[in-house]
Design an enzyme around this catalytic site. Structure first.
Site, mmCIF file in Angstrom:
data_model
loop_
_atom_site.group_PDB
_atom_site.id
_atom_site.type_symbol
_atom_site.label_atom_id
_atom_site.label_comp_id
_atom_site.label_asym_id
_atom_site.label_seq_id
_atom_site.Cartn_x
_atom_site.Cartn_y
_atom_site.Cartn_z
ATOM 1 N N ASN A 149 0.806 -1.231 0.000
ATOM 2 C CA ASN A 149 0.000 0.000 0.000
ATOM 3 C C ASN A 149 0.836 1.276 0.000
ATOM 4 O O ASN A 149 0.478 2.263 -0.634
ATOM 5 C CB ASN A 149 -1.006 -0.011 1.158
ATOM 6 C CG ASN A 149 -0.345 -0.164 2.494
ATOM 7 O OD1 ASN A 149 0.739 -0.724 2.604
ATOM 8 N ND2 ASN A 149 -0.981 0.324 3.531
ATOM 9 N N GLY A 225 1.751 -5.990 7.207
ATOM 10 C CA GLY A 225 0.875 -6.628 6.219
ATOM 11 C C GLY A 225 -0.405 -7.097 6.887
ATOM 12 O O GLY A 225 -0.799 -6.582 7.937
ATOM 13 N N THR A 229 -1.416 -13.108 7.626
ATOM 14 C CA THR A 229 0.003 -13.363 7.325
ATOM 15 C C THR A 229 0.829 -13.217 8.600
ATOM 16 O O THR A 229 1.747 -14.005 8.847
ATOM 17 C CB THR A 229 0.524 -12.383 6.247
ATOM 18 O OG1 THR A 229 -0.453 -12.286 5.219
ATOM 19 C CG2 THR A 229 1.833 -12.834 5.663
ATOM 20 N N GLU A 247 3.185 -5.311 12.367
ATOM 21 C CA GLU A 247 2.234 -4.211 12.158
ATOM 22 C C GLU A 247 1.162 -4.749 11.227
ATOM 23 O O GLU A 247 1.417 -4.966 10.047
ATOM 24 C CB GLU A 247 2.938 -3.013 11.509
ATOM 25 C CG GLU A 247 4.060 -2.412 12.323
ATOM 26 C CD GLU A 247 3.591 -1.886 13.661
ATOM 27 O OE1 GLU A 247 2.391 -1.549 13.794
ATOM 28 O OE2 GLU A 247 4.415 -1.832 14.580
ATOM 29 N N CYS A 281 -3.468 1.452 6.331
ATOM 30 C CA CYS A 281 -3.937 0.753 7.538
ATOM 31 C C CYS A 281 -4.480 1.747 8.575
ATOM 32 O O CYS A 281 -5.168 1.341 9.507
ATOM 33 C CB CYS A 281 -2.835 -0.108 8.116
ATOM 34 S SG CYS A 281 -1.315 0.806 8.384
ATOM 35 N N GLU A 460 6.914 0.478 16.319
ATOM 36 C CA GLU A 460 7.976 1.057 15.501
ATOM 37 C C GLU A 460 8.091 2.533 15.859
ATOM 38 O O GLU A 460 7.343 3.039 16.684
ATOM 39 C CB GLU A 460 7.624 0.889 14.014
ATOM 40 C CG GLU A 460 7.522 -0.572 13.597
ATOM 41 C CD GLU A 460 7.227 -0.756 12.119
ATOM 42 O OE1 GLU A 460 6.377 -0.025 11.577
ATOM 43 O OE2 GLU A 460 7.847 -1.643 11.502
HETATM 44 O O1 TXE Z 1 -0.809 -8.668 2.521
HETATM 45 P P1 TXE Z 1 0.113 -9.815 2.924
HETATM 46 P P2 TXE Z 1 -1.462 -8.451 1.122
HETATM 47 C C1 TXE Z 1 -4.070 -6.123 4.727
HETATM 48 C C2 TXE Z 1 -5.239 -5.761 3.903
HETATM 49 C C3 TXE Z 1 -5.083 -6.554 2.661
HETATM 50 C C4 TXE Z 1 -4.525 -7.820 3.244
HETATM 51 C C5 TXE Z 1 -3.757 -8.628 2.293
HETATM 52 O O2 TXE Z 1 -6.406 -6.142 4.565
HETATM 53 O O3 TXE Z 1 -6.265 -6.786 1.984
HETATM 54 O O4 TXE Z 1 -3.665 -7.372 4.285
HETATM 55 O O5 TXE Z 1 -2.786 -7.819 1.617
HETATM 56 C C6 TXE Z 1 4.451 -11.190 2.387
HETATM 57 N N1 TXE Z 1 5.364 -15.448 5.069
HETATM 58 N N2 TXE Z 1 -2.969 -5.219 4.609
HETATM 59 O O6 TXE Z 1 -1.881 -9.648 0.373
HETATM 60 O O7 TXE Z 1 -0.231 -11.027 2.148
HETATM 61 C C7 TXE Z 1 3.949 -10.613 1.078
HETATM 62 O O8 TXE Z 1 4.658 -11.132 -0.004
HETATM 63 C C8 TXE Z 1 6.076 -14.325 4.994
HETATM 64 C C9 TXE Z 1 -2.735 -4.395 5.734
HETATM 65 O O9 TXE Z 1 -0.500 -7.596 0.429
HETATM 66 O O10 TXE Z 1 0.113 -9.860 4.382
HETATM 67 C C10 TXE Z 1 4.174 -9.120 1.300
HETATM 68 O O11 TXE Z 1 5.519 -8.790 1.078
HETATM 69 N N3 TXE Z 1 5.707 -13.274 4.234
HETATM 70 C C11 TXE Z 1 -1.431 -3.746 5.690
HETATM 71 C C12 TXE Z 1 3.840 -8.955 2.774
HETATM 72 O O12 TXE Z 1 3.978 -10.252 3.353
HETATM 73 C C13 TXE Z 1 4.568 -13.369 3.542
HETATM 74 C C14 TXE Z 1 -0.896 -3.352 4.400
HETATM 75 C C15 TXE Z 1 2.403 -8.460 3.033
HETATM 76 O O13 TXE Z 1 1.521 -9.302 2.355
HETATM 77 C C16 TXE Z 1 3.772 -14.528 3.586
HETATM 78 C C17 TXE Z 1 -1.192 -4.281 3.346
HETATM 79 C C18 TXE Z 1 4.212 -15.607 4.391
HETATM 80 N N4 TXE Z 1 3.524 -16.739 4.539
HETATM 81 C C19 TXE Z 1 -2.229 -5.168 3.489
HETATM 82 N N5 TXE Z 1 2.691 -14.339 2.808
HETATM 83 C C20 TXE Z 1 -1.153 -2.740 6.754
HETATM 84 N N6 TXE Z 1 -1.592 -2.971 7.973
HETATM 85 O O14 TXE Z 1 -0.461 -1.771 6.497
HETATM 86 C C21 TXE Z 1 2.785 -13.096 2.296
HETATM 87 N N7 TXE Z 1 3.935 -12.513 2.718
#
Ligand code: TXE
Length: 479
Positions: A149, A225, A229, A247, A281, A460
């Site tokens: 994002n 993320g 995850t 986070e 977020c 953080e």
């Molecule tokens: O996040 P992911 P995504 C939320 C938001 C969104 C949802 C999914 O609701 O719809 O999360 O978004 C890596 N082991 N937020 O799909 O999958 C992945 O490659 C280790 C909130 O982007 O959590 C990426 O680099 N790493 C958020 C990172 O994790 C893994 C901002 C985030 O991906 C992994 C974005 C694994 N098993 C989305 N699987 C916020 N709070 O700021 C994925 N990744």
């Protein structure tokens, strides 16, 4: 254009020599290719980072400061190129990348470069019996995993304190938005960052992210993320006793009392609801308005939202660009359908927008406001992470606190009132890592940043981040 990994100071292809498609969300088209890296690439990156650690950890603070300041300068010099790249890769309006993402990436690096110069450790005097002092040592090789994002903004927010504290890093940007991390690796080379100090490996979360999490030599993981995850990472990392900073998601309340500065609350709520297409977020996705001003606020809010322009991210007049991916657009549309099933009324938006020409296949969605839902329905409990907000009235402070605190999340909250006593009282009772009063997204990088409940673990920002990326040793000397 083919993106490459940055390992041991060089830009190289993944071991598999396979690449994934990288989409331009504004056009719905593939425009570049990203390494489909494997466990083997993480192993290479780890080895490079391990080799670089003894020397980097002994490098003087002044030298680390000097190199990091050079990196920040280069980010600023390449500001236009980076802002455009971020907008093309993510779908966000280029003017947002200009004003927020890229300046903040440079600030992150500069902030931690200077912070390390002022970082001091504790000493505890035992009244002449003994004296304790705390050594704060870098951990070693650490992992940084970031989302799509705010790509360069959040990537640098993690890497900067890790490097400043003397660690070497294996980092993974989101596979959905890899471009500015790639450009950043070129900047690090130009700035003279020694080989192996930072290694950037591109690829899928389930492969590359998981390989970082599982690696026995990577002693700390900083992750931003999704909550699911975060759980998967914690499950693997906790039994290995790794340090973890997570986070995660949010479902933030935006509480508007009748005694607020109406115009300011209105203007800022439009921003806090829809900035970056609602994909921050910290966005306020549940708006609670005190009953005496509910109808007035609702009418004015919907009127303003209807005027927002969804369009070409490259056009300076666009307020919203494209959502980050087709999958994400589908997910958000699914929540709009769910809201209707749960009895919600769409006051504005609710539909995909089809633009013309090159933008025909882009992921555009009208900013959406939904009324008439119960505070505890799924739409009001689950993170949507798109340009969708709900709005509902409340009568008492107690009631709105129940609504606000009812979700599994607790990242950020906003309170609008001119009564400072009420503001303090409500802020103290909100289950939230961050509370903004009469403002939103005003950030001082020294403050603790993070959430409670399922919004994460750890904080953080400022010395919190430097503490996370160091291991304390207490030395006790008998006098
Ligand atoms: O996040 P992911 P995504 C939320 C938001 C969104 C949802 C999914 O609701 O719809 O999360 O978004 C890596 N082991 N937020 O799909 O999958 C992945 O490659 C280790 C909130 O982007 O959590 C990426 O680099 N790493 C958020 C990172 O994790 C893994 C901002 C985030 O991906 C992994 C974005 C694994 N098993 C989305 N699987 C916020 N709070 O700021 C994925 N990744």
């Amino acid at each position: 254009m083919q993106i490459q990994n940055y390992i041991g100071g060089s830009l190289i292809n993944p071991s598999s020599n396979l690449f994934l498609d990288n989409y331009n969300p504004a056009q719905g088209k593939v425009y570049s290719y990203i390494p489909d890296s494997e466990k083997e690439d993480i192993e290479k990156a780890y080895k490079a980072a391990k080799e670089a650690f003894p020397s980097w950890s002994k490098t003087t603070r002044e030298e680390r400061f000097r190199i990091m300041m050079k990196i920040a300068d280069l980010i600023e010099q390449k500001h236009d190129e980076l802002a455009l790249a971020e907008s093309i890769d993510n779908g966000k309006p280029v003017k947002l990348a200009h004003h927020v993402d890229i300046p903040r990436a440079a600030s992150n690096i500069r902030f931690f470069a200077t912070a390390i110069m002022h970082y001091a450790s504790e000493s505890h005097d035992m009244n002449g019996v003994a004296i304790n002092y705390t050594l704060r040592k870098p951990i070693g090789v650490v992992g940084c995993i970031s989302p799509w994002n705010l790509p360069l903004y959040l990537f640098t927010w993690k890497i900067a304190p890790a490097l400043a504290a003397g660690n070497t890093v294996v980092a993974k940007p989101s596979e959905v938005t890899p471009m500015t991390a790639y450009l950043f690796s070129k900047i690090c080379i130009e700035a003279g960052l020694p080989e192996g100090v930072l290694n950037i490996v591109h690829g899928l979360g389930v492969k590359v992210g998981a390989a970082i999490t599982e690696h026995p030599g990577i002693k700390a993981i900083s992750f931003t993320g999704g909550t699911e995850t975060g759980k998967a990472i914690a499950k693997v990392a906790a039994p290995m006793f790794k340090k973890l900073s997570l986070e995660l998601g949010g479902k933030n309340p935006n509480i508007i009392f009748a005694d607020c500065d109406f115009e300011n609350a209105l203007r800022t709520s439009v921003m806090s609801s829809f900035a970056n297409q609602g994909q921050i977020c910290l966005c306020g996705s549940r708006i609670f308005v005190e009953r005496p001003i509910y109808e007035k606020f609702k009418t004015a809010f919907v009127e303003k939202v209807k005027k927002l322009k969804v369009g070409d991210p490259n056009d300076a007049s666009s307020n919203l660009g494209a959502l980050v991916s087709k999958d994400h657009l589908e997910k958000v549309l699914g929540y709009i359908e769910l809201a209707k099933e749960e009895g919600g009324t769409i006051l504005t938006g609710g539909e995909q927008i089809h633009l013309d020409g090159e933008l025909k296949e882009g992921n555009y969605l009208a900013p959406t406001v939904i009324e008439g839902l119960a505070f505890n329905c799924r739409t009001n409990q689950e993170e949507i992470f798109g340009p969708v907000v709900t709005i509902m009235p409340f009568d008492t402070e107690e009631e709105v606190l129940t609504y606000a605190n009812s979700t599994q999340y607790g990242l950020a909250a906003t309170v609008w009132t001119q009564d400072v006593t009420k503001a303090n009282r409500v802020a103290a009772q909100l289950e939230s890592g961050i509370v903004w009063v009469n403002c939103w997204l005003v950030r001082d990088l020294r403050t603790p940043f993070g959430g409670v409940k399922s919004s994460g673990v750890g904080r953080e920002g400022g010395f919190n981040a430097l503490n996370f990326f160091t291991e304390p040793t207490n030395v006790c000397i008998k006098l």
